[in-house]
Design an enzyme around this catalytic site. Structure first.
Site, PDB file in Angstrom:
ATOM      1  N   CYS A 114      31.411  41.278  56.459  1.00 23.71           N
ATOM      2  CA  CYS A 114      32.275  41.314  57.642  1.00 23.71           C
ATOM      3  C   CYS A 114      32.607  42.763  58.028  1.00 23.71           C
ATOM      4  O   CYS A 114      31.747  43.459  58.531  1.00 23.71           O
ATOM      5  CB  CYS A 114      33.529  40.462  57.411  1.00 23.71           C
ATOM      6  SG  CYS A 114      34.373  40.015  58.955  1.00 23.71           S
ATOM      7  N   HIS A 217      31.299  35.337  55.788  1.00 23.07           N
ATOM      8  CA  HIS A 217      31.971  35.509  54.498  1.00 23.07           C
ATOM      9  C   HIS A 217      31.366  34.573  53.442  1.00 23.07           C
ATOM     10  O   HIS A 217      31.920  33.518  53.134  1.00 23.07           O
ATOM     11  CB  HIS A 217      33.471  35.220  54.629  1.00 23.07           C
ATOM     12  CG  HIS A 217      34.248  36.331  55.248  1.00 23.07           C
ATOM     13  ND1 HIS A 217      34.796  37.362  54.505  1.00 23.07           N
ATOM     14  CD2 HIS A 217      34.567  36.587  56.537  1.00 23.07           C
ATOM     15  CE1 HIS A 217      35.424  38.193  55.309  1.00 23.07           C
ATOM     16  NE2 HIS A 217      35.296  37.749  56.559  1.00 23.07           N
ATOM     17  N   GLU A 219      31.383  34.841  50.296  1.00 25.56           N
ATOM     18  CA  GLU A 219      32.262  34.664  49.131  1.00 25.56           C
ATOM     19  C   GLU A 219      33.197  33.468  49.309  1.00 25.56           C
ATOM     20  O   GLU A 219      33.541  32.775  48.343  1.00 25.56           O
ATOM     21  CB  GLU A 219      33.062  35.954  48.858  1.00 25.56           C
ATOM     22  CG  GLU A 219      34.275  36.209  49.710  1.00 25.56           C
ATOM     23  CD  GLU A 219      33.989  36.668  51.134  1.00 25.56           C
ATOM     24  OE1 GLU A 219      34.947  36.912  51.886  1.00 25.56           O
ATOM     25  OE2 GLU A 219      32.791  36.794  51.487  1.00 25.56           O
TER      26      GLU A 219
END
Length: 245
Positions: A114, A217, A219
């Protein structure tokens, strides 16, 4: 020894309690857990303004993740702030860019997520649209404002790229951003785009350099989606491979 992955930290300012205004160093726990599952050792690089200390911290890790956060200050790419830019943190821009430059100097792999993806583009001479509304080709909702682990739109990968080899031709990703890449940094390859043409990933991979960035994202998706965790698995493997050279 397992590869040590440095994660660029941020500052959290406490509000509305006994410690209101107190500054805390942090990263979101998702980064830590994704690296642990991948077999790496997560190491938070705390935000600071001591350039020498930043360099020494990076020298002590094997690879780097540039994490998400504030908008990148447009002065970094030669523009004045426009009406719809969000909150900036110029000191963190310096911090993240120093992490990046040091990692590249010592051939330590970098994965930008990001804001980290945008930092990679800007520090290498690229630019950003300061808000989605300034790019007339944008048609999709790129700030989903919903469950972080919910994937909402597709991205399609170019052939012979790091992420295409891991994820295949197309996957659905989450989306939490209001800025996008405008001019892609010289020397970088566009890896993925969304259906409306937004650049979602870039890379620069040579014998002496491994840099990959994504706009979404992974994660946050990594617990629910095996393919997102695989991105971290393969990044840690790449760090291990280059560490042993």
């Amino acid at each position: 020894m397992k590869p040590v992955i440095g994660i660029s930290g941020n500052i959290l300012i406490s509000k509305g309690n006994t410690f209101s205004g107190y500054r805390r160093s942090y990263v979101n726990q998702d980064y830590v857990e994704a690296i642990l599952r991948a077999g790496g050792i997560p190491f938070i690089i705390p935000f600071n303004e001591d350039l020498e200390s930043i360099r020494e911290m990076v020298e002590h890790v094997d690879g780097v993740i540039l994490s998400g956060g504030h908008d990148v200050n447009p002065y970094n790419y030669g523009e004045d702030p426009l009406l719809k830019i969000g909150e900036v943190f110029p000191e963190r821009d310096v911090f993240d860019m120093e992490i990046y430059k040091t990692a590249v100097k010592y051939n330590k792999p970098v994965f930008g997520i990001c804001r980290g993806f945008q930092i990679i583009n800007v520090v290498n001479g690229g630019s950003l649209y300061q808000d989605l509304s300034y790019a007339d080709f944008v048609k999709l909702k790129h700030d989903q404002q919903d469950n972080p682990s919910q994937a909402t739109h597709f991205v399609k990968f170019e052939e012979e790229t790091f992420l295409r080899d891991i994820l295949g031709e197309e996957i659905k990703v989450n989306s939490f951003h209001h800025q996008i890449l405008k001019d892609v940094a010289p020397g970088f390859k566009v890896v993925a785009k969304s259906p409306d043409g937004v650049v979602e990933s870039i890379q620069k991979i040579t014998e002496d350099c491994f840099v990959v960035g994504v706009q979404w994202h992974p994660e946050m998706l990594s617990v629910k989606y095996e393919d997102s965790q695989k991105v971290f698995d393969e990044f840690v493997k790449e760090v291990e491979k280059r560490k042993s050279k």
